[in-house]
Design an enzyme around this catalytic site. Structure first.
Site, mmCIF file in Angstrom:
data_model
loop_
_atom_site.group_PDB
_atom_site.id
_atom_site.type_symbol
_atom_site.label_atom_id
_atom_site.label_comp_id
_atom_site.label_asym_id
_atom_site.label_seq_id
_atom_site.Cartn_x
_atom_site.Cartn_y
_atom_site.Cartn_z
ATOM 1 N N ASP A 69 0.853 -1.197 0.000
ATOM 2 C CA ASP A 69 0.000 0.000 0.000
ATOM 3 C C ASP A 69 0.884 1.241 0.000
ATOM 4 O O ASP A 69 2.048 1.196 0.430
ATOM 5 C CB ASP A 69 -0.993 0.002 1.184
ATOM 6 C CG ASP A 69 -0.313 0.043 2.548
ATOM 7 O OD1 ASP A 69 0.711 -0.641 2.719
ATOM 8 O OD2 ASP A 69 -0.799 0.771 3.437
ATOM 9 N N GLU A 132 0.031 -0.641 5.894
ATOM 10 C CA GLU A 132 1.128 -0.093 6.687
ATOM 11 C C GLU A 132 1.004 1.418 6.772
ATOM 12 O O GLU A 132 1.263 2.021 7.809
ATOM 13 C CB GLU A 132 2.486 -0.479 6.087
ATOM 14 C CG GLU A 132 3.653 -0.365 7.057
ATOM 15 C CD GLU A 132 4.238 1.037 7.159
ATOM 16 O OE1 GLU A 132 4.885 1.334 8.171
ATOM 17 O OE2 GLU A 132 4.044 1.845 6.231
#
Ligand SMILES: [Zn+2]
Length: 377
Positions: A69, A132
């Site tokens: 991500d 994250e």
């Protein structure tokens, strides 16, 4: 076998995986690792896609943790390159996630695919998450919960976040400072500024409190850590009337703390300072706290030494062991096994025109290959 980590980085950058979107990035790795003989399990939670890929059944088990991500692009007009285009210009690849950290994931995946083709001893695990850059609660934490339930264990883990300030090889991270944010609201009594005796100024009390907190010398640098830092990151009253003492005032503090402290201990310290200021001024305070992570360190030992040697062999530079920077998912992994972060130059992380040197991606793959080789020779 010679899997190209640069092409894989480009493919990952072209997946628009802004948290919480998977964007095709996890699927891409799933297919690739499965084809290479990894047993792949999706460990999705609350709409976040996560991948656990394991090759081998024997010990020792070397894990790699990374995320696909990325943070949002911000205003596209501030980019000269397509944030999801992966253009290569003058030896640099551009795109969101180019350094944080699709290149790191690609470098390890390429190294691991080549490594297992030689049927080496031991096992290799990739734990890749899609959460994250967000809250982090459904990414690595979800994978670790699942590992606990299924009895999966790692003997050591590498996190592939960027770790070098300016050039490849100069730094690896063996821990991180803790991070907490405290929102403080001071409650006084509103009144006319010409008659302060009838008011109770929350701004004065808040300034006194903040001054006490920032002036206090919490600690010196320790063996592995910088000194604890208390930063006022917000101060807001929202008062537009020049002749009114407002009723409330707010401030925000961010604390990066070393291993001399815990978040609970720091909160006790703040509570004591609050009690003092309240006793002196009559202004009361409410606190809201968010702890992003406690400080931790994997003390220098065989794992950090092996990684230092691998980095030195591939770059000619012996990396320093650091605990600087923000939090990372290593904060979750540290209670599972020894964890060390080793990755690229992080200069353009989260910026417009985020980029990575193509040569550095190849070097990072070489470092990871070296570590895979040395971990289970
Ligand atoms: Zn990152």
């Amino acid at each position: 076998m010679n899997t190209d980590p640069v092409e894989l980085t480009a493919q990952l950058i072209r997946c628009p995986s802004v948290t919480p979107e998977e964007g095709g990035a996890i699927q891409l790795l799933h297919g690739l690792l499965q084809d290479a003989g990894f047993t792949c399990t999706r460990v999705d939670r609350n709409g976040i896609a996560n991948l656990y890929a394991r090759w081998g059944t024997e010990g020792p088990v070397l894990g790699f943790n990374g995320h696909t991500d990325v943070v949002p692009t911000g205003d596209p007009a501030t980019w000269q390159h397509d944030p999801f285009g992966a253009a290569i210009v003058d030896g640099c690849m551009y795109g969101r996630g180019a350094c944080d950290m699709k290149s790191g994931v690609a470098a390890f995946a390429a190294a691991a695919i080549d490594h297992v083709a030689g049927t080496p001893p031991g096992s290799v695990v990739l734990a890749i998450t899609g959460d994250e850059e967000g809250d982090g609660v459904d990414g690595t934490a979800a994978i670790l919960d699942w590992m606990q339930q299924t009895g999966e264990r790692l003997d050591a883990c590498i996190v592939g976040e960027p770790t070098c300030p300016t050039k490849m090889g100069e730094m690896i991270k063996i821990g991180r400072r803790g991070s907490m944010t405290v929102w403080i609201t001071a409650q006084g009594r509103q009144g006319h500024s010409a008659y302060p005796q009838n008011a109770r100024n929350p701004i004065h009390a808040l300034i006194a409190l903040l001054d006490t907190l920032i002036a206090f010398d919490l600690d010196d640098a320790s063996d592995h850590f910088e000194p604890t830092s208390v930063q006022v990151t917000g101060f807001d009253t929202g008062n537009t009337a020049n002749n009114v003492v407002p009723a409330t005032s707010k401030a925000m503090l961010n604390i990066r703390f070393n291993d001399a402290h815990t978040s609970a201990g720091l909160l006790d310290w703040i509570d004591a300072a609050v009690a003092d200021v309240t006793a002196q001024t009559g202004v009361t305070f409410t606190l809201e706290t968010k702890v992003s992570g406690e400080s931790f360190v994997t003390p220098p030992g065989p794992l950090s030494r092996m990684i230092q040697d691998a980095v030195a062999a591939e770059t000619g530079v012996t990396p320093v062991l650091s605990t600087s920077g923000g939090t990372s998912d290593a904060r979750f992994i540290r209670s599972h096994c020894p964890v060390v972060e080793v990755g690229l130059v992080g200069q353009s992380m989260h910026q417009a025109d985020e980029h990575v040197r193509v040569d550095d991606i190849q070097t990072l793959k070489a470092i990871y290959s070296h570590i895979l080789q040395d971990f289970a020779p």
